[in-house]
Design an enzyme around this catalytic site. Structure first.
Site, mmCIF file in Angstrom:
data_model
loop_
_atom_site.group_PDB
_atom_site.id
_atom_site.type_symbol
_atom_site.label_atom_id
_atom_site.label_comp_id
_atom_site.label_asym_id
_atom_site.label_seq_id
_atom_site.Cartn_x
_atom_site.Cartn_y
_atom_site.Cartn_z
ATOM 1 N N GLU A 356 0.839 -1.200 0.000
ATOM 2 C CA GLU A 356 0.000 0.000 0.000
ATOM 3 C C GLU A 356 0.875 1.252 0.000
ATOM 4 O O GLU A 356 0.477 2.292 -0.518
ATOM 5 C CB GLU A 356 -0.930 0.005 1.213
ATOM 6 C CG GLU A 356 -2.046 1.043 1.115
ATOM 7 C CD GLU A 356 -3.129 0.842 2.135
ATOM 8 O OE1 GLU A 356 -4.164 0.221 1.799
ATOM 9 O OE2 GLU A 356 -2.961 1.287 3.291
ATOM 10 N N HIS A 387 7.179 -26.681 2.631
ATOM 11 C CA HIS A 387 6.358 -27.737 2.032
ATOM 12 C C HIS A 387 5.275 -27.151 1.130
ATOM 13 O O HIS A 387 4.291 -27.842 0.817
ATOM 14 C CB HIS A 387 5.745 -28.594 3.141
ATOM 15 C CG HIS A 387 6.778 -29.282 3.983
ATOM 16 N ND1 HIS A 387 7.301 -30.519 3.665
ATOM 17 C CD2 HIS A 387 7.424 -28.882 5.112
ATOM 18 C CE1 HIS A 387 8.198 -30.866 4.569
ATOM 19 N NE2 HIS A 387 8.298 -29.892 5.453
ATOM 20 N N LYS A 515 -13.814 1.439 -3.837
ATOM 21 C CA LYS A 515 -14.772 1.856 -2.807
ATOM 22 C C LYS A 515 -15.888 2.710 -3.414
ATOM 23 O O LYS A 515 -17.078 2.548 -3.091
ATOM 24 C CB LYS A 515 -14.067 2.662 -1.711
ATOM 25 C CG LYS A 515 -13.183 1.863 -0.783
ATOM 26 C CD LYS A 515 -12.609 2.804 0.273
ATOM 27 C CE LYS A 515 -11.721 2.085 1.249
ATOM 28 N NZ LYS A 515 -11.153 3.005 2.259
#
Length: 557
Positions: A356, A387, A515
């Site tokens: 960000e 793994h 938004k």
């Protein structure tokens, strides 16, 4: 560097490009054989934290070029500007003063001529007072019962920071006081959290600077209504709700007592806010003394960052290594690998802090950059990652520089477990650096008794190219002070990289468009009229959703 000169046009950048042509053909295995003192040359310490960066594709000349780059960009001047409260967040004309929140000496810090330290100290006292009341059970809900569960409702920095720290310092927490975090507007998150809670013993923290953030406020309203439904009225909201916000009036309208509303300032960005009143759930969990240790650790990292010469400055060197790989090796990602279970949220926290902050394509002058900026950051607990995606790190086609973080001891240390853990820390870093040559792989297969035909078939798969860079942080244990220092070191690393890339690391306009569109689409979702105002794909998805929800009838209000 002159202000209008693009960094990638500078003489130092050109020298680094030429140096890369040489270093790009070098192998760390050979570097270690030639210079047995690489570890001493390329490692630094801050208190109990050892930063070893010797397993990087660098030599002394590399670091000289990189330090010259930092000088060209006036890094020391920018560090002073930040600490002095200058408005270095240029698009919002704001100071950047998360460091003031952990200013343990209380020295004046001026914003627009006003010392902000008295207000910071007062707010910290208020946070600690409420936290202590909940911890000691003197804070009582309705029915005069003590609080057993605290629910923090936030998003972004108001969620990830407190969550990460609470998880990391869980050995220092009260274990009969449960801290929950809700961030996802998906109803499953709030429903699953509330399902087993008792409203008489549950305390909510609504963390939202604006007190209008859609995700947070939808969850907050659901929590409020849950409380009212269970209790039968809204007369006890003041005993069960608090807020951290700069919008005091909106929080009061929600029903929260003004004494339970804590201040946020516009000179603290969300992803840097865990040091502020956003820390309320942290202080409730670990207590005042441990929280002060967290602040102290960050403060000591601040002093190191501010005062250490560039060559000995851990965040500066972290940043320069990132520039080296991102801009010269074309490494598009970096990975953070904690070998401490309590740090399992640390990579997610750093994802927001880094991506960000530096996920920008426009420089401070408003021009589109023609060089790469912030990397894709990902990570996982080291043992689990071995793994999962270590296959790509070892033998994939992409160069992914790695940070490894590991404690020398644990809060509850069991030698058999911890030595097995640390053997993996050292082995993986060595394997990524050295690799395995064709000759070594051949000898290994031969030693296993395979015939030549089988060896020929298997040999290419057993070769490890190595030369994969890692930087390792070793620390005595994950104490509050050590965690504070680690967080601050990464914060400052991100800041330095932003300065070198000439971008503003402290705004986040990229989160706004989605938004804005979501707000309009929400209005469309509140009716059953077919939508036609978007592109064909978005229209099709919205209309399919509307049709199916009518058929499924699975929604409740």
């Amino acid at each position: 560097m002159a202000s209008m000169t693009k960094i990638n046009r500078s003489a130092t950048w050109k020298a680094l490009e030429e140096h890369f042509e040489e270093m790009g053909q070098s192998h760390m295995r050979d570097m270690f054989e030639r210079d047995p003192k690489r570890f001493e040359k390329f490692s630094l310490k801050l208190n109990d934290i050892l930063f070893d960066y010797s397993k990087n594709i660098i030599d002394s000349r590399t670091m000289e070029h990189l330090h010259r780059l930092a000088d060209d960009c006036d890094i020391e001047q920018w560090i002073n500007k930040m600490f002095d409260g200058e408005p270095i967040n240029n698009t919002e004309n704001r100071a950047v003063l998360h460091t003031a929140l952990r200013n343990r000496e209380g020295l004046p810090v001026l914003v627009d001529g006003e010392d902000v330290m008295p207000a910071i100290c007062e707010e910290q006292k208020r946070v600690k007072k409420l936290a202590e009341a909940i911890r000691t059970r003197s804070w009582r809900g309705y029915y005069n019962q003590p609080i057993t569960d605290v629910v923090n409702i936030g998003i972004g920095g108001s969620h990830l920071g407190p969550l990460m720290v609470t998880e990391a310092l869980s050995p220092y927490s009260l274990h009969d006081l449960n801290i929950h975090y809700v961030s996802n507007v998906d109803e499953n998150h709030i429903n699953d959290t509330l399902e087993h809670l008792n409203p008489a013993t549950t305390f909510f923290i609504i963390a939202s600077k604006s007190f209008t953030t859609q995700d947070t406020m939808v969850n907050a309203e659901t929590a409020r209504q849950w409380h009212i439904n269970k209790v039968g009225n809204d007369e006890h909201i003041d005993k069960h709700f608090s807020a951290v916000s700069s919008n005091v009036e909106a929080a009061k309208e929600f029903g929260i007592d003004e004494d339970n509303i804590f201040q946020m300032w516009d000179w603290v960005g969300g992803r840097y806010s865990l040091w502020s009143a956003i820390s309320l759930p942290i202080v409730i969990a670990i207590g005042e003394e441990n929280f002060d240790e967290l602040l102290q650790g960050a403060y000591e990292a601040d002093l190191h960052f501010k005062n250490a010469p560039l060559e000995e400055n851990i965040p500066v060197n972290m940043a320069l290594l990132g520039i080296w790989y991102n801009n010269f090796f074309d490494a598009q990602s970096t990975v953070v690998l904690p070998y401490d279970q309590h740090l399992h949220k640390f990579p997610a926290y750093l994802q927001q802090a880094d991506m960000e902050s530096n996920g920008k394509a426009v420089d401070r002058q408003g021009d589109v950059v023609d060089y790469t900026t912030g990397p894709v950051l990902f990570g996982e607990i080291g043992i689990a990652a071995q793994h999962a995606f270590f296959q790509l790190l070892h033998q994939g086609t992409k160069l992914v520089p790695a940070d490894i973080l590991a404690p020398i001891s644990n809060f509850h240390c069991i030698a058999r477990h911890h030595r097995a853990l640390m053997s993996n820390v050292f082995a993986q870093a060595e394997a990524l650096m050295k690799g395995k040559t064709e000759q070594e792989a051949y000898a290994e297969l031969k030693g296993e008794g395979l015939d030549e035909k089988a060896i020929k078939a298997l040999l290419p798969n057993k070769i490890f190219p190595g030369n994969r860079p890692t930087s390792t942080f070793l620390f005595n244990s994950l104490s509050p002070a050590t965690l504070g220092s680690l967080i601050a070191l990464y914060e400052h690393k991100i800041f330095v990289q932003g300065i070198i890339w000439n971008i503003n690391s402290f705004d986040q306009w990229g989160v706004e468009l989605g938004k804005q569109l979501a707000s309009g689409i929400l209005q469309e979702l509140n009716d059953d009229v077919m939508t036609s105002s978007h592109d064909s794909s978005t229209n099709g998805l919205i209309n399919y959703y509307k049709e199916q929800r009518t058929i499924n009838k699975g929604e409740s209000t």
